[in-house]
Scaffold this motif. Structure first.
Motif, PDB file in Angstrom:
ATOM      1  N   LEU A   1       0.828  -1.202   0.000  1.00  0.00           N
ATOM      2  CA  LEU A   1       0.000   0.000   0.000  1.00  0.00           C
ATOM      3  C   LEU A   1       0.866   1.258   0.000  1.00  0.00           C
ATOM      4  O   LEU A   1       0.562   2.230  -0.692  1.00  0.00           O
ATOM      5  N   ILE A   2       1.953   1.254   0.764  1.00  0.00           N
ATOM      6  CA  ILE A   2       2.869   2.397   0.771  1.00  0.00           C
ATOM      7  C   ILE A   2       3.482   2.601  -0.613  1.00  0.00           C
ATOM      8  O   ILE A   2       3.589   3.727  -1.115  1.00  0.00           O
TER       9      ILE A   2
ATOM     10  N   ILE B   1      -9.472   2.727  -2.530  1.00  0.00           N
ATOM     11  CA  ILE B   1      -9.581   1.405  -3.147  1.00  0.00           C
ATOM     12  C   ILE B   1      -8.954   1.382  -4.532  1.00  0.00           C
ATOM     13  O   ILE B   1      -8.511   0.326  -5.012  1.00  0.00           O
ATOM     14  N   GLU B   2      -8.871   2.545  -5.199  1.00  0.00           N
ATOM     15  CA  GLU B   2      -8.235   2.581  -6.520  1.00  0.00           C
ATOM     16  C   GLU B   2      -6.741   2.295  -6.438  1.00  0.00           C
ATOM     17  O   GLU B   2      -6.120   1.944  -7.438  1.00  0.00           O
ATOM     18  N   LEU B   3      -6.161   2.457  -5.238  1.00  0.00           N
ATOM     19  CA  LEU B   3      -4.743   2.127  -5.090  1.00  0.00           C
ATOM     20  C   LEU B   3      -4.483   0.635  -5.301  1.00  0.00           C
ATOM     21  O   LEU B   3      -3.362   0.240  -5.615  1.00  0.00           O
TER      22      LEU B   3
ATOM     23  N   SER C   1      -7.726  -6.862   0.207  1.00  0.00           N
ATOM     24  CA  SER C   1      -6.605  -6.804   1.148  1.00  0.00           C
ATOM     25  C   SER C   1      -6.323  -5.386   1.612  1.00  0.00           C
ATOM     26  O   SER C   1      -5.716  -5.185   2.665  1.00  0.00           O
ATOM     27  N   LEU C   2      -6.759  -4.401   0.829  1.00  0.00           N
ATOM     28  CA  LEU C   2      -6.445  -3.015   1.180  1.00  0.00           C
ATOM     29  C   LEU C   2      -7.169  -2.560   2.446  1.00  0.00           C
ATOM     30  O   LEU C   2      -6.520  -2.134   3.412  1.00  0.00           O
ATOM     31  N   PRO C   3      -8.507  -2.636   2.514  1.00  0.00           N
ATOM     32  CA  PRO C   3      -9.158  -2.239   3.779  1.00  0.00           C
ATOM     33  C   PRO C   3      -8.775  -3.142   4.941  1.00  0.00           C
ATOM     34  O   PRO C   3      -8.728  -2.692   6.092  1.00  0.00           O
ATOM     35  N   ASP C   4      -8.480  -4.426   4.656  1.00  0.00           N
ATOM     36  CA  ASP C   4      -8.054  -5.325   5.721  1.00  0.00           C
ATOM     37  C   ASP C   4      -6.717  -4.878   6.304  1.00  0.00           C
ATOM     38  O   ASP C   4      -6.519  -4.906   7.523  1.00  0.00           O
ATOM     39  N   ALA C   5      -5.795  -4.429   5.448  1.00  0.00           N
ATOM     40  CA  ALA C   5      -4.490  -3.956   5.929  1.00  0.00           C
ATOM     41  C   ALA C   5      -4.645  -2.687   6.746  1.00  0.00           C
ATOM     42  O   ALA C   5      -4.015  -2.535   7.805  1.00  0.00           O
ATOM     43  N   VAL C   6      -5.484  -1.768   6.286  1.00  0.00           N
ATOM     44  CA  VAL C   6      -5.688  -0.519   7.018  1.00  0.00           C
ATOM     45  C   VAL C   6      -6.319  -0.786   8.380  1.00  0.00           C
ATOM     46  O   VAL C   6      -5.913  -0.213   9.397  1.00  0.00           O
ATOM     47  N   ASP C   7      -7.317  -1.661   8.427  1.00  0.00           N
ATOM     48  CA  ASP C   7      -7.990  -1.966   9.687  1.00  0.00           C
ATOM     49  C   ASP C   7      -7.050  -2.608  10.702  1.00  0.00           C
ATOM     50  O   ASP C   7      -7.235  -2.439  11.919  1.00  0.00           O
ATOM     51  N   ASN C   8      -6.071  -3.334  10.223  1.00  0.00           N
ATOM     52  CA  ASN C   8      -5.180  -4.061  11.124  1.00  0.00           C
ATOM     53  C   ASN C   8      -3.836  -3.374  11.320  1.00  0.00           C
ATOM     54  O   ASN C   8      -2.929  -3.950  11.941  1.00  0.00           O
ATOM     55  N   PHE C   9      -3.689  -2.139  10.796  1.00  0.00           N
ATOM     56  CA  PHE C   9      -2.430  -1.427  10.981  1.00  0.00           C
ATOM     57  C   PHE C   9      -2.147  -1.202  12.468  1.00  0.00           C
ATOM     58  O   PHE C   9      -1.015  -1.332  12.925  1.00  0.00           O
TER      59      PHE C   9
END
Length: 311
Positions: free
Chosen positions: A26-27, A40-42, A54-62
């Motif tokens: 994501l970074i 989400i476009e990332l 996987s994107l919102p899942d990664a943000v939620d678990n940061f």
């Protein structure tokens, strides 16, 4: 990839206990994509090697707090852990003898996110005449390091702490907490070295200055509204006089910025020249009045913190 960047990525990866691979992707996607209209476009970036879920899942678990009551303290600890990764890579101070920091807020427009928690009206500059400078969304408070400018180097900054300003707080309250967090960590160079903080008129007020005035290694430079009334020190009592009854006098004669007749002569004056990059030269005159006071509040005794007003 340079060895320094590879080492930084390795340290960053080790500091991410959950979803480290997805977060690094994501970074990379953020660093390489300036046209994405939504988070989400990332996931469409070639650097994001996973599915969009996987994107919102990664943000939620940061970040995951051990307990809800400890969430704020643990979040600040995590922020400082990331700052410790950044500080060794900051440019060394060559000319300045101090760390130059800046604080400000930036709007995060979310006008169509109707279910977004704590969404509210926030300030957003608008160049269109007659249109109110507001939007609907969130606001983020940013404390950044301002490096020295090299020859032919564009201006840039290094964000150190970023916090959302909740609707029940103000940008000055959040900014003051960020500054105290940064300067109170003994493992960072900001705790022992002189720091200069710059801010616009929103930070030249008691609710901010009163919360950072006791930091001995911090000098705050901020604008003051042109209609403010400041105060001189009260006149001292004669040596043989008894203190009068009642509340002690904290403030002396008013210093009204809109009334030059209340200014008197400045305590210090300086004239210098300044040349812009375009080659145009200016003559700059500075005037300073020392030991002025600002009205405080019950829990912010500003009479204890005199300052210098610069015109």
């Amino acid at each position: 990839m340079t060895p320094e960047l590879r080492q930084f990525r390795s340290e960053l990866y080790q500091s991410l206990p959950y979803r480290a691979d997805a977060l690094l992707d994501l970074i990379d996607a953020l660093a390489s994509n300036t046209f994405a209209r939504s988070a989400i476009e990332l996931s469409l970036s070639p650097f994001f090697r996973r599915k969009h879920s996987s994107l919102p899942d990664a943000v939620d678990n940061f970040f995951q707090a051990t307990e809800a009551d400890n969430a704020a303290a643990e979040r600040r600890a995590k922020e400082l852990e990331l700052v410790r990764l950044i500080v060794p890579r900051l440019p060394e101070l060559a000319v300045r003898k101090f760390w130059l920091l800046g604080v400000d807020v930036t709007p995060i427009p979310r006008p169509f996110a109707y279910t977004l928690p704590d969404r509210t009206f926030v300030y957003r500059p608008n160049p269109v005449k007659g249109v109110k400078p507001i939007t609907v969304g969130h606001q983020a408070s940013i404390v950044a390091f301002l490096p020295e400018k090299g020859e032919n180097m564009p201006p840039w900054l290094v964000p150190l702490l970023i916090s959302r300003v909740p609707s029940h707080q103000t940008q000055t309250q959040v900014g003051a907490v960020q500054i105290r967090t940064l300067l109170s960590d003994e493992t960072l160079p900001f705790a022992q070295t002189l720091c200069v903080l710059v801010g616009d008129g929103a930070y030249g007020v008691t609710p901010f200055l009163g919360r950072v005035a006791d930091l001995n290694n911090l000098v705050t430079v901020s604008r003051v509204a042109a209609n403010r009334t400041l105060y001189r020190q009260p006149a001292p009592l004669p040596p043989d006089a008894k203190r009068p009854r009642g509340h002690p006098q904290w403030y002396g004669d008013p210093f009204r910025l809109k009334d030059p007749s209340t200014w008197d002569e400045p305590d210090e004056s300086l004239t210098t020249s300044y040349t812009r990059r375009s080659g145009r030269a200016y003559t700059l005159q500075l005037q300073g009045w020392h030991d002025l006071l600002m009205r405080g509040k019950r829990n912010l005794p500003m009479y204890k913190h005199p300052f210098t007003l610069v015109r």
